[in-house]
Write a protein that holds these residues in place. Structure first.
Motif, PDB file in Angstrom:
ATOM      1  N   THR A  56      47.245  30.192 -10.661  1.00  0.00           N
ATOM      2  CA  THR A  56      47.466  29.321 -11.805  1.00  0.00           C
ATOM      3  C   THR A  56      46.235  29.404 -12.716  1.00  0.00           C
ATOM      4  OG1 THR A  56      48.087  27.069 -12.494  1.00  0.00           O
ATOM      5  CG2 THR A  56      46.576  27.240 -10.630  1.00  0.00           C
ATOM      6  N   GLN A  57      46.465  29.516 -14.013  1.00  0.00           N
ATOM      7  CA  GLN A  57      45.375  29.726 -14.956  1.00  0.00           C
ATOM      8  C   GLN A  57      44.730  28.410 -15.347  1.00  0.00           C
ATOM      9  OE1 GLN A  57      44.060  32.637 -16.256  1.00  0.00           O
ATOM     10  NE2 GLN A  57      42.555  31.380 -17.359  1.00  0.00           N
ATOM     11  N   VAL A  58      43.399  28.415 -15.354  1.00  0.00           N
ATOM     12  CA  VAL A  58      42.618  27.283 -15.843  1.00  0.00           C
ATOM     13  C   VAL A  58      41.763  27.786 -17.000  1.00  0.00           C
ATOM     14  CG1 VAL A  58      40.771  25.665 -15.310  1.00  0.00           C
ATOM     15  CG2 VAL A  58      42.594  26.063 -13.645  1.00  0.00           C
ATOM     16  N   THR A  59      41.864  27.107 -18.126  1.00  0.00           N
ATOM     17  CA  THR A  59      41.084  27.471 -19.306  1.00  0.00           C
ATOM     18  C   THR A  59      40.305  26.248 -19.777  1.00  0.00           C
ATOM     19  OG1 THR A  59      42.743  29.101 -19.982  1.00  0.00           O
ATOM     20  CG2 THR A  59      41.178  28.376 -21.652  1.00  0.00           C
ATOM     21  N   VAL A  60      39.009  26.408 -19.897  1.00  0.00           N
ATOM     22  CA  VAL A  60      38.142  25.321 -20.338  1.00  0.00           C
ATOM     23  C   VAL A  60      37.542  25.713 -21.680  1.00  0.00           C
ATOM     24  CG1 VAL A  60      36.217  23.819 -19.755  1.00  0.00           C
ATOM     25  CG2 VAL A  60      37.627  24.799 -17.927  1.00  0.00           C
ATOM     26  N   THR A  61      37.808  24.914 -22.694  1.00  0.00           N
ATOM     27  CA  THR A  61      37.334  25.225 -24.039  1.00  0.00           C
ATOM     28  C   THR A  61      36.099  24.387 -24.379  1.00  0.00           C
ATOM     29  OG1 THR A  61      38.826  23.585 -24.978  1.00  0.00           O
ATOM     30  CG2 THR A  61      39.630  25.852 -24.807  1.00  0.00           C
ATOM     31  N   SER A  62      35.226  24.947 -25.170  1.00  0.00           N
ATOM     32  CA  SER A  62      33.994  24.232 -25.530  1.00  0.00           C
ATOM     33  C   SER A  62      34.172  23.454 -26.824  1.00  0.00           C
ATOM     34  CB  SER A  62      32.860  25.242 -25.681  1.00  0.00           C
ATOM     35  OG  SER A  62      33.194  26.228 -26.636  1.00  0.00           O
ATOM     36  N   GLY A  82      36.082  17.757 -19.108  1.00  0.00           N
ATOM     37  CA  GLY A  82      37.313  17.154 -18.620  1.00  0.00           C
ATOM     38  C   GLY A  82      37.594  17.483 -17.167  1.00  0.00           C
ATOM     39  N   SER A  83      38.771  17.054 -16.703  1.00  0.00           N
ATOM     40  CA  SER A  83      39.170  17.227 -15.306  1.00  0.00           C
ATOM     41  C   SER A  83      40.558  17.834 -15.208  1.00  0.00           C
ATOM     42  CB  SER A  83      39.168  15.882 -14.580  1.00  0.00           C
ATOM     43  OG  SER A  83      37.887  15.301 -14.565  1.00  0.00           O
ATOM     44  N   LEU A  84      40.774  18.539 -14.127  1.00  0.00           N
ATOM     45  CA  LEU A  84      42.101  19.044 -13.767  1.00  0.00           C
ATOM     46  C   LEU A  84      42.237  18.967 -12.264  1.00  0.00           C
ATOM     47  CD1 LEU A  84      42.744  22.330 -15.819  1.00  0.00           C
ATOM     48  CD2 LEU A  84      44.042  20.211 -15.958  1.00  0.00           C
ATOM     49  N   ALA A  85      43.474  18.767 -11.808  1.00  0.00           N
ATOM     50  CA  ALA A  85      43.739  18.791 -10.375  1.00  0.00           C
ATOM     51  C   ALA A  85      44.789  19.842 -10.093  1.00  0.00           C
ATOM     52  CB  ALA A  85      44.207  17.421  -9.893  1.00  0.00           C
ATOM     53  N   LEU A  86      44.438  20.817  -9.278  1.00  0.00           N
ATOM     54  CA  LEU A  86      45.379  21.846  -8.861  1.00  0.00           C
ATOM     55  C   LEU A  86      45.995  21.437  -7.522  1.00  0.00           C
ATOM     56  CD1 LEU A  86      43.281  25.057  -9.591  1.00  0.00           C
ATOM     57  CD2 LEU A  86      44.679  23.689 -11.154  1.00  0.00           C
ATOM     58  N   VAL A 102      52.442  27.725  -2.961  1.00  0.00           N
ATOM     59  CA  VAL A 102      52.791  27.549  -4.366  1.00  0.00           C
ATOM     60  C   VAL A 102      51.748  26.667  -5.027  1.00  0.00           C
ATOM     61  CG1 VAL A 102      54.508  26.717  -5.994  1.00  0.00           C
ATOM     62  CG2 VAL A 102      55.253  27.810  -3.856  1.00  0.00           C
ATOM     63  N   GLU A 103      51.060  27.221  -6.026  1.00  0.00           N
ATOM     64  CA  GLU A 103      50.055  26.456  -6.764  1.00  0.00           C
ATOM     65  C   GLU A 103      50.685  25.876  -8.027  1.00  0.00           C
ATOM     66  OE1 GLU A 103      47.553  30.285  -5.648  1.00  0.00           O
ATOM     67  OE2 GLU A 103      49.520  29.889  -6.538  1.00  0.00           O
ATOM     68  N   SER A 104      50.096  24.790  -8.483  1.00  0.00           N
ATOM     69  CA  SER A 104      50.479  24.209  -9.759  1.00  0.00           C
ATOM     70  C   SER A 104      49.309  23.402 -10.291  1.00  0.00           C
ATOM     71  CB  SER A 104      51.729  23.343  -9.621  1.00  0.00           C
ATOM     72  OG  SER A 104      51.484  22.265  -8.742  1.00  0.00           O
ATOM     73  N   GLY A 105      49.402  23.008 -11.543  1.00  0.00           N
ATOM     74  CA  GLY A 105      48.403  22.113 -12.104  1.00  0.00           C
ATOM     75  C   GLY A 105      47.419  22.752 -13.053  1.00  0.00           C
ATOM     76  N   GLY A 106      47.509  24.056 -13.240  1.00  0.00           N
ATOM     77  CA  GLY A 106      46.598  24.691 -14.170  1.00  0.00           C
ATOM     78  C   GLY A 106      46.905  24.299 -15.607  1.00  0.00           C
ATOM     79  N   GLY A 107      46.021  24.699 -16.518  1.00  0.00           N
ATOM     80  CA  GLY A 107      46.224  24.401 -17.921  1.00  0.00           C
ATOM     81  C   GLY A 107      44.940  24.551 -18.698  1.00  0.00           C
TER      82      GLY A 107
END
Length: 130
Positions: free
Chosen positions: A124-130, A16-20, A5-10
């Protein structure tokens, strides 16, 4: 029964940083290999990072070296993907997967493909905006 089970996307701004997180249920083999993969729309899934659980041996795709790490918390059966200095090109669906003992490297994924990876999370989806 094994499941991940994955979590933590966004969504996060570039730089920036994200931790899955990937919690592995029902798989107690300490020699297992866990990997993180990502898939761009219309493209094949590619390996991002791997960790051999028992010895904490890690490998990374060239595109993420120096920015991503794959720490683990064995007490919680959890493998993380810490993503720093994110770039728009990191936007993708991210998956974790586990496999039986054997080659546990990004290079082995390139050679053997995805078929050795037995167990997969839902992504889990990760979206990085410029």
């Amino acid at each position: 029964q094994v499941h991940l089970v994955e979590s933590g996307g966004g969504s996060v701004q570039a730089g920036g940083s994200l931790a899955l997180s990937c919690v592995v249920f029902g798989y107690t083999d300490s020699t297992a290999c866990v990997g993180w993969f990502r898939q761009y729309i219309g493209k094949e899934r590619e390996g991002v990072a791997t960790v051999a659980i028992r010895i904490s041996w890690t490998t990374y795709a060239d595109s993420v070296k120096g920015r991503f790490t794959i720490p683990q918390d064995n007490a919680k059966n959890t493998v993380f993907l810490q993503m720093n200095s994110l770039e728009p090109k990191d936007t993708a669906m991210y998956y974790c997967a586990a496999k039986v003992p054997g080659r546990c490297t990004i290079a082995s994924i390139r050679r053997a493909g995805l078929s050795p990876w037995t167990y997969w999370g839902q992504g889990t989806q990760v979206t990085v905006t410029s």
